[in-house]
Design an enzyme around this catalytic site. Structure first.
Site, PDB file in Angstrom:
ATOM      1  N   TYR A 475     -32.449  39.240 -14.081  1.00 35.38           N
ATOM      2  CA  TYR A 475     -33.239  40.472 -13.993  1.00 35.38           C
ATOM      3  C   TYR A 475     -32.711  41.503 -14.997  1.00 35.38           C
ATOM      4  CZ  TYR A 475     -36.004  44.263 -12.076  1.00 35.38           C
ATOM      5  OH  TYR A 475     -36.905  45.294 -11.934  1.00 35.38           O
ATOM      6  N   SER A 555     -41.114  40.483 -13.356  1.00 31.50           N
ATOM      7  CA  SER A 555     -41.233  41.910 -13.619  1.00 31.50           C
ATOM      8  C   SER A 555     -40.350  42.277 -14.820  1.00 31.50           C
ATOM      9  CB  SER A 555     -40.853  42.705 -12.367  1.00 31.50           C
ATOM     10  OG  SER A 555     -41.272  44.034 -12.475  1.00 31.50           O
ATOM     11  N   ASP A 639     -52.285  42.938  -9.654  1.00 30.05           N
ATOM     12  CA  ASP A 639     -50.980  43.543  -9.903  1.00 30.05           C
ATOM     13  C   ASP A 639     -51.181  44.899 -10.569  1.00 30.05           C
ATOM     14  OD1 ASP A 639     -48.401  44.253 -10.498  1.00 30.05           O
ATOM     15  OD2 ASP A 639     -47.837  42.318 -11.357  1.00 30.05           O
ATOM     16  N   HIS A 674     -48.096  42.246  -7.296  1.00 32.83           N
ATOM     17  CA  HIS A 674     -46.793  42.086  -7.939  1.00 32.83           C
ATOM     18  C   HIS A 674     -45.875  41.144  -7.161  1.00 32.83           C
ATOM     19  CE1 HIS A 674     -44.205  43.305 -11.168  1.00 32.83           C
ATOM     20  NE2 HIS A 674     -43.253  43.715 -10.362  1.00 32.83           N
TER      21      HIS A 674
END
Length: 705
Positions: A475, A555, A639, A674
């Protein structure tokens, strides 16, 4: 139409294709129209040929989505073990799961899933032990795509307000219900976004929202948040703006202290740094008082004792601390209550105590303090992993927490704060034997010499021969920390002989503010370098090789995958960018994307920032003549956090320019956002497709079981 030839051969499990024995399957990609849009940034022209894909309401975009999905699912349906993985996921997921209980009035409430229900169901028990369904989100919609997105009870526990999300959207509806009879009390509140629910006594509650945007509600910019108060029994049109009418802020939140004395207001324009305000609710004439008037640090009020406010902040404390302030004299010096330590602090409160959650190399430690700041004890945890919970009301006598790691299914424990006694409350019923697996933490060296931790998990007996299918997940942003957790999806991957590795990249919050800021704006390349170095470490140590290495992230992690696959296409066999931020020149023009500017910077900010973003923006760095990894992009058509246009444009660029035989596909989930609230059936189908695609493109043609 562009055609690409995919080598096909039948070989043993976990073996690569024999390059001398190929058949070719032809993938014909849909032709994506190229427009003539050109933007100019500081004198530099940048073409945006797929700008039209940003229009989520156009028939042309809908047609493109339909035909892309037809190609993708046509490919996935031919993978021989796709259904085998799906069936195994269903088998392992099919066990009863119960959440930690909480008490409201005469009832004990808890979430439960019988096994394969699309959404968890909220149950309640009365004092005699009679159980009944209180809210069943599976009945909110026929296809399970409407989810329960939060709820809050009034102070007397007689009324509840709960939020629902439709199709995964961030937009919410609030429904107000009588607890005893489960009767809906008034009209549904609509058009609410990025909001909590905080009751003022029993007569009403505070919530936040934006004005409904003109154009598409799923992609148009929303940047003026307001805090409202809803009085029970009145229409939403009469709700009063409490804060935000004269102040334009992108994110505003309001919460009432447990004793109903103060309204706490936070206001921010980005995902880091906020103003702080309070209002005395016991004095009808009181005005909103400013505690913090800048965005230089994070602040939030975690607790109060009368006029004493307990505030969590990273001001002068990169790893965070708790300070106290006098609400009646807010300009007086604040006093350290739980000082900063060498480890990152994330506190909770419950049962009249503070619980200081610390991360040491992404591993949990929990210390218990009283209201005078005295250490009561360090809580003895069941093992090395992630503990979450220890939150509740002041009058609670028992608290609950969960414990998990990558090879230990989540178990819920009860905790008696006065005695420090821990007992198992709900042991996981997952059919997974932790003794067959191992998980180890290593520290590797990134490009600039920084030491980065990574946890690697796999089946015992795995040979370090460079031939293990490996997923490297990351991430690296927004101060978010990746701590060890159990996942059925990862369990299946490891059962099939795979390695699962998670590095704690810069940009995250594992080592506090300094670690976060080492991976933002003009330092963002550090995050990509950390991830690439993790892959190189796994290869060097024999866990895997470039033919068996996949990278995955969602993301901001989707950006991570997109940047690394375009920078080091040679290092990875498979790339799995999910709901990714992939157009770094335009991300801030959609929904609340401008709020991410603290981490990313924007193309409008300066010439230097524009050039830096252009240098790594995945959409803008796909080159002709390069063979990129086999790529499965995943996104949802609803999303409205990271709009699917990012993924659409990246797919179009890759499909046009891809060299070689690796497929580039995009899987677009319909009526999904999302990720939050996605029905279990869709989660299983999507993850079966991802694992099947990954193994198939590593040369696997048959699974051993």
């Amino acid at each position: 139409m562009k055609k690409i030839f995919i080598p096909m051969c039948i070989v043993a499990a976990l073996a690569s294709c024999n390059q001398e024995n190929k058949q070719a399957e032809v993938i014909t990609y849909p032709e994506t129209r190229k427009g003539e849009v050109v933007d100019t940034y500081f004198g530099t022209e940048v073409k945006d040929p797929y700008r039209w894909l940003e229009d989520d309401r156009s028939d042309e975009t809908a047609a493109w989505v339909k035909v892309q999905n037809e190609v993708t699912f046509g490919y996935l349906e031919k993978i021989p073990f796709r259904n085998q993985i799906k069936n195994k996921l269903e088998e392992l997921w099919n066990y009863e799961k119960i959440g930690a209980p909480f008490t409201e009035g005469d009832y004990t409430f808890y979430m439960k899933n019988d096994g394969l229900q699309n959404q968890y169901v909220l149950y309640r028990k009365d004092k005699e032990g009679n159980e009944e369904v209180f809210l069943d989100p599976n009945k909110f919609s026929e296809d399970g795509t409407t989810s329960l997105a939060g709820l809050q009870f009034s102070k007397d526990s007689k009324t509840v307000a709960y939020a629902i999300s439709e199709g995964g959207s961030d937009w919410r509806k609030f429904i107000i219900m009588d607890v005893a009879s489960r009767t809906i009390l008034e009209d549904t509140l609509v058009d609410i976004k990025f909001s909590g629910i905080s009751w003022k006594g029993n007569e009403g509650f505070y919530y936040s929202s934006y004005d409904k945007p003109t154009g598409s509600e799923l992609s148009a910019m929303t940047d003026h948040h307001k805090l409202y108060y809803h009085q029970l029994g009145t229409p939403q049109s009469e709700d009063k703006v409490v804060f935000g009418l004269d102040q334009k802020r992108r994110y505003i939140g309001g919460s009432v202290t447990e004793d109903d004395k103060y309204l706490i207001i936070t206001a921010a324009n980005s995902t880091y740094g906020n103003e702080l305000y309070i209002k005395n609710l016991t004095d009808p004439k009181s005005k909103i008082i400013t505690l913090i008037d800048n965005f230089e640090n994070d602040y939030y009020v975690i607790e109060n004792e009368g006029d004493k406010l307990f505030i969590v902040t990273d001001k002068d404390a990169p790893n965070s601390k708790i300070v106290t302030a006098d609400a009646k004299n807010p300009t007086a010096s604040w006093v350290d209550f739980i000082p900063e330590t060498e480890n990152v602090l994330s506190p909770t409160t419950g049962a009249g105590y503070f619980f200081a959650h610390y991360m040491k190399d992404a591993i949990s430690q929990v210390k218990q303090y009283d209201y005078q700041g005295n250490l009561v004890r360090e809580v003895e945890l069941p093992g090395v992993g992630t503990a979450g919970g220890f939150g509740g009301k002041k009058e609670d006598t028992t608290l609950y927490y969960s414990f998990t790691n990558y090879i230990t299914a989540g178990t819920i424990y009860s905790y008696e704060p006065k005695e420090g006694k821990t007992e198992v409350y709900e042991k996981s019923k997952a059919k997974f034997n932790s003794d067959d697996f191992e998980s180890k933490q290593v520290f590797y060296t990134s490009k600039d010499g920084t030491k980065v931790p990574m946890i690697i998990s796999y089946k015992k007996g795995t040979k370090l021969n460079g031939e293990n299918p490996t997923i490297l997940y990351g991430y690296g942003g927004f101060n978010a920390s990746l701590t060890p957790y159990f996942s059925i999806v990862n369990a299946i991957w490891m059962e099939n002989g795979g390695v699962y590795a998670v590095p704690n990249l810069r940009g995250g919050g594992e080592y506090g503010k300094k670690w976060h800021e080492a991976g933002i704006q003009m330092q963002k390349q550090n995050v990509f370098d950390d991830f690439i170095a993790a892959g190189e470490y796994l290869i060097k140590e024999g866990y895997t090789s470039p033919d068996f290495l996949a990278i995955s992230g969602g993301s901001n992690g989707g950006l991570l995958v997109g940047a690394c696959m375009t920078q080091r296409s040679d290092l990875f066999k498979v790339a799995l960018p999910a709901v990714g931020v992939l157009d770094m020149l335009r991300y801030h023009t959609f929904t609340a994307g401008a709020g991410w500017g603290y981490d990313y910077g924007t193309a409008d900010q300066s010439k230097e920032m524009f050039e830096y973003l252009l240098g790594y923006s995945p959409v803008h760095n796909v080159k002709k003549g390069v063979e990129y990894p086999a790529t499965l992009i995943t996104t949802g058509d609803h999303d409205d956090r990271v709009v699917p246009a990012h993924s659409f444009k990246f797919a179009a660029e890759l499909q046009e320019k891809q060299s070689g035989t690796n497929p580039v596909l995009i899987r677009i989930e319909v009526k999904a956002g999302h990720g939050a609230g996605k029905p279990l059936s869709k989660i299983i189908e999507e993850n079966a497709d991802i694992q099947a695609f990954t193994l198939y493109n590593m040369g696997v043609r048959k699974l051993s079981n």
